[in-house]
Design an enzyme around this catalytic site. Structure first.
Site: not given
Ligand SMILES: Nc1nc(=O)c2c([nH]1)NC[C@@H]1CN(c3ccc(C(=O)N[C@@H](CCC(=O)O)C(=O)O)cc3)CN21
Ligand SMILES: CC(C)C(=O)C(=O)O
Ligand SMILES: [Mg+2]
Length: 324
Positions: A150, A82, A219, A120
């Site tokens: 990871k 991330s 996740e 990672d």
């Molecule tokens: N700031 C940030 N936080 C993170 O947790 C994260 C990152 N960046 N960058 C790399 C990945 C990308 N991640 C993400 C990014 C977006 C969602 C997301 O928008 N999830 C939707 C679910 C949508 C659905 O299934 O309907 C949500 O609203 O939670 C989840 C994880 C987790 N990681």
């Molecule tokens: C959110 C964690 C699990 C991760 O993989 C990341 O920060 O890249």
């Molecule tokens: Mg990651």
């Protein structure tokens, strides 16, 4: 599952004690930091068995690593990929290179004391030949001094997990929503929401555990599935958007501290608002310079001995006479 009375009491006591220890940060240098017991894979396994929640936060540089080490209540520091988005401003984690990851992991490593240190493997650094993947993992361990890698993936990474584990590089698996595959998965979507995909995830978890993963990140999966997998496998699960019943929780530093101003996923909770704190600091600095109150001539400036200054003034007067 019902646990014996003493297990519940012990874990509750440990939890209270750890919470109490983490109430407020100490002022000045953290002298305890060097003397705390190092968290190991064995510690993490014991936390699962005693039902004490495992805490993991991401860090991308020296100061955040120092903050993650500032309390014994943090068990794992993760140099997450991330990094790409929240720290380097890329659109997705797939843009991060191995060299960039190593550069940041080195800084995190220099600031880390007791937490177990995981990083990672970046997108593309473990998908070519087995030898290339092993070399890249070895580079991360050797150059950055991280303790485990990871890997996002399913059964297709099981052989690599087995190989790395066998040569002494512990592997944390990452299943469910795999951000490195957001294009193939058509976006960042919750995984395991129907019978087939939930069963596939349970199977994947078992295969990766069998391959030697010492822990697993889950996740964005339904909380019921988070609990089911946690009870099914023997190694600790760490959830992000996987509900309250995984063995631990992880959040991205900038989400937790309020410095990420992009998308806020449902599973994010802000525990601090550092963005407001730092922008207030920026404004205060600018105001103080603009209104002439910084620096203070007494407390924030240097002096020269008055006799020395008098001689200096005479000296420059003679010099400018000569010129005239
Ligand atoms: N700031 C940030 N936080 C993170 O947790 C994260 C990152 N960046 N960058 C790399 C990945 C990308 N991640 C993400 C990014 C977006 C969602 C997301 O928008 N999830 C939707 C679910 C949508 C659905 O299934 O309907 C949500 O609203 O939670 C989840 C994880 C987790 N990681
Ligand atoms: C959110 C964690 C699990 C991760 O993989 C990341 O920060 O890249
Ligand atoms: Mg990651």
């Amino acid at each position: 599952m019902s646990w014996p009375y003493f297990v519940r009491v012990t874990s509750r006591t440990i939890r209270r004690q750890r919470r109490w220890m983490s109430v407020r940060p100490k002022e000045g240098p953290d002298e305890d930091a060097q003397s705390r017991p190092k968290v190991t894979i064995q510690t993490l396994q014991a936390l699962k068995e005693s039902r004490v929640p495992i805490t993991m936060l991401t860090a991308y540089d020296y100061p955040t690593a120092v903050s993650c080490s500032s309390t014994p209540s943090i068990d794992i520091t993760l140099v997450g990929d991330s990094l790409a988005q929240v720290c380097l401003g890329y659109k997705s984690t797939t843009q991060l290179t191995l060299d960039e990851m190593i550069h940041h992991a080195k800084a995190v490593s220099r600031g880390t004391t007791h937490p177990f240190l995981v990083a990672d493997m970046p997108f593309g650094s473990y998908s070519g030949s087995m030898d290339d993947a092993v070399n890249n993992a070895v580079r991360m361990v050797r150059e950055s001094q991280i303790e485990a890698v990871k890997l996002e993936g399913g059964e297709e990474i099981a052989d690599l997990v087995r190989r790395l584990t066998s040569i002494g590089i512990p592997v944390m698996a990452h299943i469910g929503l795999m951000p490195q595959r957001h294009v193939a998965l058509s976006g960042y979507k919750v995984q395991g929401r129907n019978v087939a995909s939930a069963k596939a995830l349970v199977r994947t978890a078992s295969v990766l555990e069998e391959a030697g993963a010492f822990s697993m990140v889950l996740e964005a999966v339904p909380k019921e599935l988070g609990r089911y997998i946690t009870e099914k496998i023997a190694v600790p699960t760490i959830g992000i958007g996987a509900g309250p019943w995984t063995n631990g929780q992880v959040l991205v530093w900038d989400d937790a501290m309020g410095t990420w101003l992009g998308h806020k996923a449902k599973f994010v909770r802000r525990f601090a608002n550092l963005q407001i704190a730092r922008e207030t600091g920026v404004q205060s600095f600018a105001n103080a310079v603009k209104d002439g109150s910084f620096p203070d001539p007494q407390r924030e400036s240097y002096t020269i001995d008055p006799a020395e200054w008098a001689r200096f003034m005479e000296d420059v007067a003679i010099d400018s006479d000569g010129e005239a």
